[in-house]
Design an enzyme around this catalytic site. Sequence first.
Site, PDB file in Angstrom:
ATOM      1  N   SER A   1      76.940  83.154  18.890  1.00 48.39           N
ATOM      2  CA  SER A   1      75.883  83.143  19.896  1.00 48.39           C
ATOM      3  C   SER A   1      74.541  82.659  19.325  1.00 48.39           C
ATOM      4  CB  SER A   1      75.773  84.547  20.501  1.00 48.39           C
ATOM      5  OG  SER A   1      74.957  84.557  21.632  1.00 48.39           O
TER       6      SER A   1
ATOM      7  N   ASP B   1      71.819  69.790  14.162  1.00 51.58           N
ATOM      8  CA  ASP B   1      71.624  68.652  15.068  1.00 51.58           C
ATOM      9  C   ASP B   1      70.300  67.936  14.831  1.00 51.58           C
ATOM     10  OD1 ASP B   1      74.046  69.120  16.202  1.00 51.58           O
ATOM     11  OD2 ASP B   1      73.301  69.718  18.174  1.00 51.58           O
TER      12      ASP B   1
ATOM     13  N   LYS C   1      80.742  81.062  20.512  1.00 53.35           N
ATOM     14  CA  LYS C   1      80.321  81.747  21.737  1.00 53.35           C
ATOM     15  C   LYS C   1      79.112  81.016  22.306  1.00 53.35           C
ATOM     16  CE  LYS C   1      78.621  86.037  23.767  1.00 53.35           C
ATOM     17  NZ  LYS C   1      77.423  85.443  24.394  1.00 53.35           N
TER      18      LYS C   1
END
Length: 562
Positions: free
Chosen positions: A295, A306, A320
Site C-alpha cells: 500500500s 518511477d 496492494k
Amino acid sequence: MKLRGKRGAIWMLAILLFCSAAFFGFSRDERNFEISKNLNIYYTMFRELNLFYVDEIDPGDLVKKSMDAMLKTLDPYTTYISESEIEDFKLMTTGEYAGIGALISKHKDEVIIAEPYEGFPAYKAGLKAGDVMLEINGTSVKGKSTDDVSNLLKGQPNVPLTIKIKRPGVKKTMDKKLVREKIQLKSVPYYGMITDSIGYIHLNQFTNKSAGEVKNALKELKEQNAKSIVLDLRGNPGGLLDQAIEITNLFVNKGEDIVSTKGKVSKWDKSYKATKSPVDSEIPIAVLVNRGSASASEIVSGAIQDLDRGVVLGNRTFGKGLVQTTRNLTYNTKLKVTTAKYYIPSGRCIQALDYSNRNEDGSVGKVADSLITEYHTKNGRKVYDGGGILPDVKIDPETYSILSINMIRDFMFFDFATLYANSNESIASAKEFEVSDELFNEFVKFVKESKDFTYKSESTEILKALKKSAEEEKNFDISTDEFAALEAKLAPNLDRDIQRFKDELKELLAHEIVKRYHYQKGGIEFSLRDDKTLLRAIEVLESNNEYAGILDGSIGLHAINK
C-alpha cells in the site's frame, strides 16, 4: 421469546425500511428495485428466524456475521468496523491509544507480556517479556483471549492498574502497579548512521505522524554528515495516503506527480502532487522493500522508482493498489470501503490481485501475464504493472530452516531468553552481543529437555501422505526400498540439524536476547549487522557509477518475472 430478540427485529426493520425508502426515493430503475427487493427478503428471513428458530438467537451477532460474509466476497480490505473495534481502528491510523505500552500474546493457555515498549508504563513498572498475567485490578485473566485482556488494559488514561504476574524462574507472584497513559507508537523506531556517510531510516507504518518523524530523522542524519540515505520499508504494511505523499515529497521537487486515484465515482478521482519544497531533492536514496511492503510503502517506493529519484532493492512488494475510504455508519460504526485504485507516476497500477474476476472455486487470480503492460520511468527505463514494485536490484529473500521455524513456533528462543534475562542483569550492546558456544550449548540442552518442543518437517508429512496413497493404490510393495531410503534421508534429526544450522540458531537466539535488554531499537540495530539487502544497498550507494547507471538505465535493467 426474549425482549432482546424483539428489539433486534425492530432495529433491523427500521434500518431496512429506511434503506428501501431511500433507494426508491433516488430512482425507480431495475438496479434499485433489486436492492430494495433483496433487502426486504433479508428482513423477512431475519424476522422468521427470530420468531421460530428453536434456540434464542443473538440479533447483533447474526447480522454482523452476515455483513462480514457479504463483504468477504468483495476484497479483504472492505470491512465493517463495529463500535467495539473503533479504538483498534484509531490505533491503526494514529498509532495512539491509552494503555500500558506493551505487546501481549497467547502462550500455551496463558496471556503473556510479549514485548514491553521502552519508556511506557509497563516498562516503568518493571514488567518483562515472558511475564504471565494472572489478574488485572483483581479480575482473573485465566481462560481469556488476548482481545479480552487487551480490553482490560486499554481505556481512559491516568487510571491506576494493578497487574498480578507470574515470572518464569521466580517462585512468588508479583503485583505490578502502574498508571495507564496515552501511548504514541513511533513510526520510525530506529534511525542512525550505518557508515561514515550513509544514514539509515527504519519506517514501520504510515500513521498521522509518520512524515514528521521521517523528516526529523532525515534532517538529523544530514546534520551528522549523511551523504546518502537508506529508507527501509520492509515489512511495512502501509497506512495513510497523505503520509506516503508527504514522505515522498521530502525527496522530490514541488509539483512532481506522486500518485493518482481512479474509481467508479469519477468526481473522487484525484491526482496528488508534491506541494512543498523538499528537504533534499539530490541526496542519493536506496529504498529497501520486500513481500511485506504494501500500500503506502508501494506508493513511496514506486514513486521514487518511477521518478528515477532513487534505487529500489529487495524483493517484489505485496501489490496492494486499492484505495479505502472510511464512511460513517449509525451507532458509532464505520465501513471501510474500497473506492479506487492507486496509479503511480509512470501510470501503472500496483494492484496484484483482480478481485472483480474470481475463479470458479472463489479464489482470486493474479493479473495474467498476457495483460501485463510496459511503462516507462522519467528517464525512460522500462517498468511494468501486474502487481507490486519489482526492485531495480533484486535480492533473494533469506529463508529459515524448518528447525528454526519449529523452534520459533514452540517459543524455544522466547522461553530461553526469558529465563536468561531473568537471571542475568546486563549484556553487551546490540552491536556487540554474541551467543557464545557455552551459551548455545545451554540452549540446546534446554530444547532437548523441553516437553513443549516437537520437531516435524513438512517433507516427512508429505512423504507419509504419499506412502498412504501408495498403500491404498497397492503400489507400495513395488517401491518399499525407495520409500525407506527417502524416509531415512528426510527424517528430522535434531542433533544433526542443530549442527547444520548452528549459525542460524545462534543468530535467532541472540536477536531474542538482545530485545530483552535493548528493546525494539536494539532488536533493529542487531538485525542490521549482517543484513544482505542492506549491505548491497551500501555497495550501490558507495558506487557512483552503479547508482547512476541503474537510474539512467545503462546498467542493472531488471526484467519482469513471468
